[in-house]
Design a protein around this motif. Structure first.
Motif, short mmCIF file in Angstrom:
data_model
loop_
_atom_site.label_atom_id
_atom_site.label_comp_id
_atom_site.label_asym_id
_atom_site.label_seq_id
_atom_site.Cartn_x
_atom_site.Cartn_y
_atom_site.Cartn_z
N HIS A 1 -9.60 3.72 -5.28
CA HIS A 1 -10.77 2.84 -5.34
C HIS A 1 -10.58 1.70 -4.35
N THR A 2 -11.52 1.57 -3.44
CA THR A 2 -11.34 0.67 -2.30
C THR A 2 -11.20 -0.79 -2.73
N SER A 3 -11.93 -1.21 -3.75
CA SER A 3 -11.92 -2.63 -4.15
C SER A 3 -10.76 -2.98 -5.06
N THR A 4 -10.39 -2.09 -5.97
CA THR A 4 -9.36 -2.43 -6.96
C THR A 4 -8.02 -1.73 -6.70
N GLU A 5 -8.01 -0.74 -5.81
CA GLU A 5 -6.84 0.05 -5.43
C GLU A 5 -6.35 0.97 -6.54
N ALA A 6 -7.14 1.17 -7.59
CA ALA A 6 -6.76 2.12 -8.64
C ALA A 6 -6.99 3.54 -8.14
N LEU A 7 -6.15 4.47 -8.59
CA LEU A 7 -6.24 5.87 -8.20
C LEU A 7 -7.00 6.66 -9.27
N LEU A 8 -7.93 7.49 -8.83
CA LEU A 8 -8.69 8.33 -9.74
C LEU A 8 -7.74 9.30 -10.44
#
Length: 220
Positions: free
Chosen positions: A160-167
């Motif tokens: 996720h570009t804004s939060t850097e979490a991975l799907l």
């Protein structure tokens, strides 16, 4: 492709499920391109990324995103698109490190995340957001892959570009009304739960003539 209305004219879901297109001549296309409509499989848990017009009962209250074991469900089709700031023309290979949007074909909402807590695992909630393919900057995901372009047979990650979490999927299952479907969420740490691979779909590629017309490769 700025509007999903255009996508729906090109690829109504009944066409995706019932029609077979003539394959273009030449070698098989081995990479994922913008404009393609695909199903994405979580490699570890063997579930396809899915959404439907069912909202979360907690958190954001937005449209839920889950993982399903069935291969045939039409609610598992997603369109690969550019972002609102960077267009991605049909047939253009998706580069490793490129930001994209994944738009749910049947509802027109984009794969989305934010700092709400997911309902089962208390990781980061992943939802579907927007109308007719247009939402906000929280709909953008970076494709993480090994080479220069996203290969169709490659296991990749979506950050996720804004939060850097991975799907990710870690196996938690919902009860009613979506009994047995798996929770999809964002995780900050990379692991085997975060890898995805393209499966069935309609893959767009430039025509052999080099014109602005496009040919279609299908796999269902």
């Amino acid at each position: 492709m700025g509007s999903l209305g255009f996508l729906r004219v090109q690829f109504p879901i009944t066409v995706l499920l019932s029609c077979m297109f003539t394959l273009s001549s030449g070698s098989e296309m081995n990479f994922v391109t913008c404009g393609s409509v695909v199903k994405l499989l979580n490699v570890k848990h063997n579930v396809r990324l899915h959404s439907h017009d069912v909202r979360y009962g907690s958190g954001s209250g937005q449209q839920s995103v889950t993982g399903v074991t069935t291969a045939e469900d039409s609610n598992s089709y997603w369109s690969v698109r550019g972002t609102s700031d960077a267009a991605c023309h049909r047939g253009t290979p998706v580069q490793c490190g490129q930001n994209i949007r994944l738009t749910h074909v049947n509802t027109g909402r984009n794969l989305h995340s934010h700092y709400f807590t997911s309902p089962l695992s208390s990781n980061q909630e992943v939802s579907a957001f927007g109308e007719n393919g247009e939402g906000d900057h929280l709909d953008e995901w970076t494709v993480l892959c090994a080479g220069s372009v996203w290969q169709r047979d490659e296991s990749v990650r979506f950050r996720h570009t804004s939060t850097e979490a991975l799907l990710s999927v870690t196996g938690e299952q919902y009860g009613r009304p979506i009994h047995g479907q798996r929770e999809v969420h964002g995780m900050m740490v990379s692991s085997s739960h975060s890898y995805w691979k393209t499966m069935e779909g309609v893959f767009m590629k430039p025509s052999q003539t080099g014109s602005r017309d496009f040919s279609i490769h299908t796999e269902f």
